[in-house]
Design an enzyme around this catalytic site. Structure first.
Site, PDB file in Angstrom:
ATOM      1  N   ARG A  98      21.685  23.152 -32.353  1.00  0.00           N
ATOM      2  CA  ARG A  98      23.118  23.148 -32.703  1.00  0.00           C
ATOM      3  C   ARG A  98      23.683  24.537 -32.960  1.00  0.00           C
ATOM      4  NH1 ARG A  98      24.358  18.418 -30.574  1.00  0.00           N
ATOM      5  NH2 ARG A  98      23.219  16.707 -31.559  1.00  0.00           N
TER       6      ARG A  98
ATOM      7  N   HIS B   8      30.581   9.296 -31.291  1.00  0.00           N
ATOM      8  CA  HIS B   8      29.915  10.602 -31.268  1.00  0.00           C
ATOM      9  C   HIS B   8      30.905  11.718 -30.940  1.00  0.00           C
ATOM     10  CE1 HIS B   8      26.960  13.734 -30.362  1.00  0.00           C
ATOM     11  NE2 HIS B   8      27.520  13.879 -29.180  1.00  0.00           N
TER      12      HIS B   8
ATOM     13  N   GLN C 132      24.060  26.187 -29.618  1.00  0.00           N
ATOM     14  CA  GLN C 132      25.170  25.514 -28.933  1.00  0.00           C
ATOM     15  C   GLN C 132      26.531  26.008 -29.437  1.00  0.00           C
ATOM     16  OE1 GLN C 132      24.895  21.242 -29.306  1.00  0.00           O
ATOM     17  NE2 GLN C 132      26.646  20.836 -27.967  1.00  0.00           N
TER      18      GLN C 132
ATOM     19  N   TYR D 164      28.652  27.676 -26.286  1.00  0.00           N
ATOM     20  CA  TYR D 164      29.199  26.622 -25.421  1.00  0.00           C
ATOM     21  C   TYR D 164      30.617  26.879 -24.916  1.00  0.00           C
ATOM     22  CZ  TYR D 164      32.509  24.011 -28.354  1.00  0.00           C
ATOM     23  OH  TYR D 164      33.600  23.621 -29.072  1.00  0.00           O
TER      24      TYR D 164
ATOM     25  N   GLU E 141      25.593  14.406 -36.835  1.00  0.00           N
ATOM     26  CA  GLU E 141      26.585  13.450 -37.330  1.00  0.00           C
ATOM     27  C   GLU E 141      26.145  12.799 -38.638  1.00  0.00           C
ATOM     28  OE1 GLU E 141      28.204  10.759 -34.074  1.00  0.00           O
ATOM     29  OE2 GLU E 141      26.487  11.698 -33.121  1.00  0.00           O
TER      30      GLU E 141
ATOM     31  N   GLU F  28      19.874   8.732 -26.730  1.00  0.00           N
ATOM     32  CA  GLU F  28      20.612   8.374 -25.513  1.00  0.00           C
ATOM     33  C   GLU F  28      19.814   7.391 -24.677  1.00  0.00           C
ATOM     34  OE1 GLU F  28      22.287  11.551 -23.190  1.00  0.00           O
ATOM     35  OE2 GLU F  28      22.406  12.935 -24.885  1.00  0.00           O
TER      36      GLU F  28
ATOM     37  N   GLU G  58      19.198  13.818 -29.997  1.00  0.00           N
ATOM     38  CA  GLU G  58      20.308  12.968 -29.585  1.00  0.00           C
ATOM     39  C   GLU G  58      19.729  11.693 -28.989  1.00  0.00           C
ATOM     40  OE1 GLU G  58      23.095  15.063 -27.052  1.00  0.00           O
ATOM     41  OE2 GLU G  58      24.082  15.972 -28.792  1.00  0.00           O
TER      42      GLU G  58
ATOM     43  N   THR H 146      25.210  10.779 -26.475  1.00  0.00           N
ATOM     44  CA  THR H 146      24.685  10.268 -27.735  1.00  0.00           C
ATOM     45  C   THR H 146      25.344   8.945 -28.096  1.00  0.00           C
ATOM     46  OG1 THR H 146      24.373  12.530 -28.452  1.00  0.00           O
ATOM     47  CG2 THR H 146      24.289  10.835 -30.151  1.00  0.00           C
TER      48      THR H 146
ATOM     49  N   LYS I 129      20.399  23.185 -24.796  1.00  0.00           N
ATOM     50  CA  LYS I 129      19.957  21.878 -24.299  1.00  0.00           C
ATOM     51  C   LYS I 129      18.776  22.009 -23.352  1.00  0.00           C
ATOM     52  CE  LYS I 129      23.494  19.323 -25.894  1.00  0.00           C
ATOM     53  NZ  LYS I 129      23.358  18.002 -26.536  1.00  0.00           N
TER      54      LYS I 129
ATOM     55  N   ASP J 193      23.986  15.229 -18.102  1.00  0.00           N
ATOM     56  CA  ASP J 193      24.140  14.634 -19.423  1.00  0.00           C
ATOM     57  C   ASP J 193      25.623  14.390 -19.685  1.00  0.00           C
ATOM     58  OD1 ASP J 193      23.167  13.636 -21.832  1.00  0.00           O
ATOM     59  OD2 ASP J 193      23.479  15.542 -22.848  1.00  0.00           O
TER      60      ASP J 193
ATOM     61  N   THR K  17      14.025  17.616 -22.931  1.00  0.00           N
ATOM     62  CA  THR K  17      14.641  16.303 -23.012  1.00  0.00           C
ATOM     63  C   THR K  17      13.500  15.319 -22.817  1.00  0.00           C
ATOM     64  OG1 THR K  17      16.775  17.046 -22.165  1.00  0.00           O
ATOM     65  CG2 THR K  17      16.265  14.710 -21.894  1.00  0.00           C
TER      66      THR K  17
ATOM     67  N   ASP L 166      17.754  13.872 -26.175  1.00  0.00           N
ATOM     68  CA  ASP L 166      18.280  15.154 -25.688  1.00  0.00           C
ATOM     69  C   ASP L 166      18.244  16.165 -26.837  1.00  0.00           C
ATOM     70  OD1 ASP L 166      19.543  16.852 -23.825  1.00  0.00           O
ATOM     71  OD2 ASP L 166      21.497  16.403 -24.685  1.00  0.00           O
TER      72      ASP L 166
ATOM     73  N   ARG M 173      35.872  21.369 -33.744  1.00  0.00           N
ATOM     74  CA  ARG M 173      37.236  21.812 -33.410  1.00  0.00           C
ATOM     75  C   ARG M 173      38.292  21.299 -34.392  1.00  0.00           C
ATOM     76  NH1 ARG M 173      34.627  20.550 -28.734  1.00  0.00           N
ATOM     77  NH2 ARG M 173      35.265  18.377 -28.889  1.00  0.00           N
TER      78      ARG M 173
END
Lengths: 419, 419
Positions: free
Chosen positions: B235, B133, B238, B242, B361, B201, B199, B347, B251, B126, B255, B231, B142
């Protein structure tokens, strides 16, 4: 448990990796050029594919489980079948076995025989479950104050690796190209890796598939056996690529495994506990019993045409999380696990410098090169270097070994796009 | 290119996803209960497995390529075989085809027919290749000053996903459990995911395998076709797991892909360029021609028993990197690629709020819930929600569509370890 004696004399030597107590599973190129399933005993390989063809071993009615020289289908049969097979082969090879004379014909000398991939890797997951390693690498990559990520004492941190890159011991490994960015450079260049490294790990092989979350005890039942595993790592590629989604091309050149899968059954006498917890685990990760193994490990480095130096000696019991805990965590999301999935333990380092399982740690990012017995020094691997991992659980007068897990570093291609 | 007319009348309607120009590949449960390979045409499925059985289609001499109802073996045959097959089926289904009367017997109505996985996923990677995105998510995770990682404009950032979790449209998706740590909590809990997301994709399917690095042009040749891909993402799992090695269990629940693989050949008229580079690419990533596609995409969300609201409309051409670039990057380390490897685009979000491809988002981390046409609001997915991705390249008087990519969210298990 004492040494179990075999009529294959070499198996009774105390320094032999393959006594009757072991009976590891491998695949070898047989005289006809095809892969056959084999079990190591002393200095010989018992040809299981031929035993099946001749009706001396039979699993699951009529099926030719070993026909393709791959253990995957056998592993999918589950613990009862594994135990039945082990009992049959143990009886065949035990000292005083009645049918020994007839079985001699099914033994192939190990010396000079080419080993092949013993199973089909479904998917490969690599973990980061050694506390000494995580602390060392974290200190170098993120500074001592951020060495151990906040989740590390709660999660067996792992990432999905690339199954297609797993190779068997003896396969040469070509130094990769990749994106490298020097600390003082603004932009990366595309060039051969300059900081190519090894990682000393154990790999757990999943035999029984699962759907949905499993407990640690169930996870342990699903594991067929263990291999030695060298997770070749391109440190300069890794440093530039790994944020924010983890290692990718830095780990995709190759992962080398030992030719022999040591069945979990052979390691039972060597079970030991994971170290004391520094933070209580969530219930789903708690172990119902000892899930690690006391396995002595070492790494040898031999420059081209020269003698080998042992650059690390450590033990699998140094890990903070067991493979069973890792596998249980792997299923929490509902992720289905398949026969042939392989879980890398993460680099196995002990607390001392001489016990570190990667050159990154041994040389502290290349700043403190290690001196070999030949007088040469190494910061990272050089072309022509041969790396050899060895491992064995040490019993009373015998050892349960994995055979050598070896790979030689070939120089990078001059131009990777020249055909 | 204009509409190519078929004697299957429904295929000629301008709003039909499956005109003769498309001919996507899927697998369906045939009357005998077994999976068969099929090609969509109008409101029907052409039974390719039966055509092969009856000798009306023959690939590669005697082999029964379509026997198992899986396109993997066909994809491995490469571009010349793909083109020959496409020419044969086009001729069979074209308006005025001489053998149309005899072929009617090989058509199965799409309505009410169960679709199955069209191929065997070898490995799943992925990517994170949409700039809108990456900027949005980076800002949330971040902060705006670190939104786009330093490597992002140089590397098509990707991570290995879990092939065993890929399911076909129509498969229910169970809300996972996992480790969650609230921002103000010191320690995590093990609980059902509270921030379950989609997501939007595209997935590129590798047909031709490779050893060693390939160019972008070669990578494009290796790709057989494309699917829609959801996907599913946890969250809260994650956010805690992560760092430092990337997404893992967040994840791995599922999928979902569309039931139809649209062959690259059907998308040729819709090729378009990636956006202007904001930083020059290294040579190995430069595209020799247009490698993206103009494909209109949308996401529908239907609460249990209620009407659907379209919550996003965007286009595949918004991506910063193409699948061919991603695949070329994937091979730089020497990583072998296999038939059946699937590459998620990342995404697909456009610059506007209504063009974002994930609830994370759209609702800005849950802070700005979206209001559905039913009057309900959503921060993240709720139990019983059905998500549907749709996509089509829009031609002059026709469309090349993928069919719906659908999944319904089931509630988390009360106790994941209760058997």
């Amino acid at each position: 448990m004492p040494l179990m004696r075999s009529w294959v004399e070499a198996a009774n030597a105390p320094d032999c990796d393959f006594p009757l107590n072991n009976l590891p599973c491998g695949s070898f190129r047989s005289e006809d050029g095809e892969p056959h399933c084999g079990v190591a005993i002393g200095d010989m390989i018992l040809d299981v594919t031929r035993l099946e063809q001749d009706g001396l071993i039979q699993m699951e009615d009529e099926e030719e489980i070993f026909f393709y020289g791959d253990w995957t289908e056998f592993m999918s049969l589950g613990p009862a079948a594994w135990a039945a097979f082990r009992a049959t082969v143990t009886e065949m090879l035990a000292e005083g076995a009645a049918d020994a004379p007839g079985l001699v014909d099914y033994l192939v000398p190990m010396a000079g025989t080419e080993m092949m991939m013993p199973f089909t890797v479904a998917e490969y997951t690599d973990f980061y479950a050694g506390k000494h390693h995580a602390t060392n690498v974290g200190t170098m990559f993120r500074g001592p104050e951020n060495a151990l990520p906040p989740n590390w004492l709660s999660i067996p941190v792992g990432y999905n690796g690339r199954a297609s890159s797993v190779v068997v011991s003896g396969t040469d490994v070509r130094r990769p190209w990749g994106q490298l960015k020097a600390p003082d450079a603004e932009l990366p260049v595309f060039a051969p890796c300059k900081r190519f490294d090894l990682e000393l790990e154990m790999g757990a092989i999943v035999g029984v598939p699962s759907e949905g979350p499993v407990t640690v005890a169930e996870a342990d039942e699903m594991i067929f056996g263990y291999v030695l595993l060298n997770d070749w790592s391109a440190r300069d590629i890794q440093a530039w690529e790994y944020q924010p989604l983890g290692p990718f091309q830095s780990k995709a050149t190759a992962t080398t495994i030992s030719p022999w899968i040591v069945p979990k059954a052979a390691l039972e006498p060597f079970r030991c506990d994971t170290p004391a917890r520094e933070r209580p685990l969530l219930d789903y990760l708690k172990e119902p019993g000892p899930m690690l193994y006391d396995i002595a490990l070492e790494v040898g480095l031999a420059p081209e045409g020269k003698a080998e130096t042992v650059i690390s000696r450590t033990n699998y019991r140094e890990m903070y999380y067991s493979s069973a805990q890792q596998l249980a965590h792997h299923t929490t999301s509902g992720c289905p696990m398949s026969t042939g999935d392989m879980l890398g333990s993460g680099t196995i380092s002990g607390p001392e410098k001489a016990q570190r399982g990667a050159l990154l740690e041994i040389t502290w990012g290349g700043k403190e090169p290690v001196t070999l017995d030949t007088g040469e020094t190494r910061s990272f691997l050089e072309d022509g270097d041969t790396l050899t991992l060895r491992g064995a659980a040490l019993g009373d007068g015998y050892r349960v070994g994995f055979g050598a897990c070896t790979g030689k570093v070939l120089p990078a291609l001059d131009d990777p796009y020249k055909r």
